[in-house]
Design a protein around this motif. Structure first.
Motif, short mmCIF file in Angstrom:
data_model
loop_
_atom_site.label_atom_id
_atom_site.label_comp_id
_atom_site.label_asym_id
_atom_site.label_seq_id
_atom_site.Cartn_x
_atom_site.Cartn_y
_atom_site.Cartn_z
N TYR A 41 0.86 -1.19 0.00
CA TYR A 41 0.00 0.00 0.00
C TYR A 41 0.89 1.23 0.00
O TYR A 41 2.12 1.11 -0.09
N GLU A 42 0.30 2.41 0.07
CA GLU A 42 1.04 3.65 -0.09
C GLU A 42 2.27 3.76 0.80
O GLU A 42 3.33 4.18 0.37
N LYS A 47 6.41 -4.12 0.17
CA LYS A 47 5.19 -4.45 -0.59
C LYS A 47 5.06 -5.95 -0.91
O LYS A 47 4.85 -6.33 -2.05
N ILE A 51 -3.18 -6.34 0.87
CA ILE A 51 -4.10 -5.64 1.77
C ILE A 51 -5.04 -6.63 2.47
O ILE A 51 -5.21 -6.55 3.69
N GLN A 100 -7.80 -3.05 -3.74
CA GLN A 100 -7.12 -1.85 -4.17
C GLN A 100 -7.76 -1.33 -5.44
O GLN A 100 -8.05 -2.08 -6.35
N SER A 105 -3.35 2.40 -6.90
CA SER A 105 -2.38 1.36 -6.59
C SER A 105 -0.96 1.86 -6.87
O SER A 105 -0.70 2.50 -7.87
#
Length: 107
Positions: A41-42, A47, A51, A100, A105
């Motif tokens: 995610y941000e 990564k 999620i 997402q 994304s």
């Protein structure tokens, strides 16, 4: 943010006495920060965790936090922060959007 709050909570709520109540929440805070670093995610850096997996782990860590005061024997002294944090984690994990949007994304 939860991880940082968990790390600070023994000092915020005055249970920084070296007992299991202090160390369990510190370990959980570290685990939450690591999970955030590895989530796709941000704010994620590595990564590698999706999620949906992150949110499922939030529910499990929340459930664990809810039972921790009785599991480790400090329910008479420090149960309320654990119950509040545990409920927050369970609700956050259950109520957060699990997919997402392709437009937001980050790869």
């Amino acid at each position: 943010m939860s991880g940082i709050l968990f790390l600070a909570s023994p000092w915020l709520f005055k249970y920084n006495n070296g007992t299991a109540a202090q160390w369990v929440i510190i370990i959980m805070g570290c685990l939450l920060l690591l999970m955030a670093i590895f989530t796709n995610y941000e704010a994620g850096v590595v990564k590698q965790i999706s999620i949906p997996t992150h949110l499922t782990l939030d529910v499990y860590t929340g459930a664990f936090l809810i039972i921790t005061p009785w599991l480790f024997g400090f329910s008479d002294s420090t149960r309320w922060p654990y119950l509040a944090f545990g409920l927050f984690e369970v609700f956050a994990g259950r109520l957060t959007k699990k997919f997402q949007d392709a437009r937001t994304s980050f790869s």
